[in-house]
Design an enzyme around this catalytic site. Sequence first.
Site, PDB file in Angstrom:
ATOM      1  N   VAL A  57      40.083 -29.538 -30.323  1.00 57.26           N
ATOM      2  CA  VAL A  57      40.681 -28.502 -29.481  1.00 57.26           C
ATOM      3  C   VAL A  57      40.475 -27.269 -30.377  1.00 57.26           C
ATOM      4  O   VAL A  57      40.029 -27.073 -31.582  1.00 57.26           O
ATOM      5  CB  VAL A  57      42.473 -28.809 -29.598  1.00 57.26           C
ATOM      6  N   SER A  58      40.973 -26.088 -29.403  1.00 56.67           N
ATOM      7  CA  SER A  58      40.669 -24.712 -29.861  1.00 56.67           C
ATOM      8  C   SER A  58      41.437 -24.293 -31.220  1.00 56.67           C
ATOM      9  O   SER A  58      40.962 -23.278 -31.823  1.00 56.67           O
ATOM     10  CB  SER A  58      40.432 -23.919 -28.854  1.00 56.67           C
ATOM     11  N   SER A  59      42.684 -24.699 -31.266  1.00 55.93           N
ATOM     12  CA  SER A  59      43.465 -23.988 -32.252  1.00 55.93           C
ATOM     13  C   SER A  59      44.366 -25.436 -32.852  1.00 55.93           C
ATOM     14  O   SER A  59      44.649 -26.179 -32.228  1.00 55.93           O
ATOM     15  CB  SER A  59      44.339 -22.907 -31.745  1.00 55.93           C
ATOM     16  N   GLN A 104      47.129 -26.651 -30.700  1.00 53.43           N
ATOM     17  CA  GLN A 104      47.015 -27.563 -29.193  1.00 53.43           C
ATOM     18  C   GLN A 104      47.059 -29.107 -29.559  1.00 53.43           C
ATOM     19  O   GLN A 104      46.828 -29.496 -30.694  1.00 53.43           O
ATOM     20  CB  GLN A 104      45.635 -27.240 -28.856  1.00 53.43           C
TER      21      GLN A 104
END
Length: 125
Positions: free
Chosen positions: A10-12, A15
């Site tokens: 996931v990007s962060s 998330q």
Amino acid sequence: MSSVVVYIRVSSTDQNTERQYEIVKDGMKVFEDKCSGSTTNRQALDELRAWLREGDTVHVHSIDRMARDLLDLQSLVNEFNKKGVTVVFHKESLTFSSNKSDSMSKLMLQIFGAVAEFERARIKD
């Protein structure tokens, strides 16, 4: 003895990865990153690359979880296949292995990879 592993990204850190864990079965080793897919400089991805051996299989929920850059995506799949590692993308129902050359699957990888790169550019804008 070959391993079956899962790569999750996931990007962060805020998330949720729950949806991607649906493909994890008992005995599978999981490599999880919480950072952008715009680069291949990711800790768990580096660990995965070092872990893999000939005959292993990497499962990924979807193509955009592996990479958000078309060239990086193709490079990773090629790197894994050259090691004798199979890559399975579940959402797209695509499988890539060193002993299977499928021009339609390669085209679909390029299309989905280009879309993932485009989506990232739009988010960035």
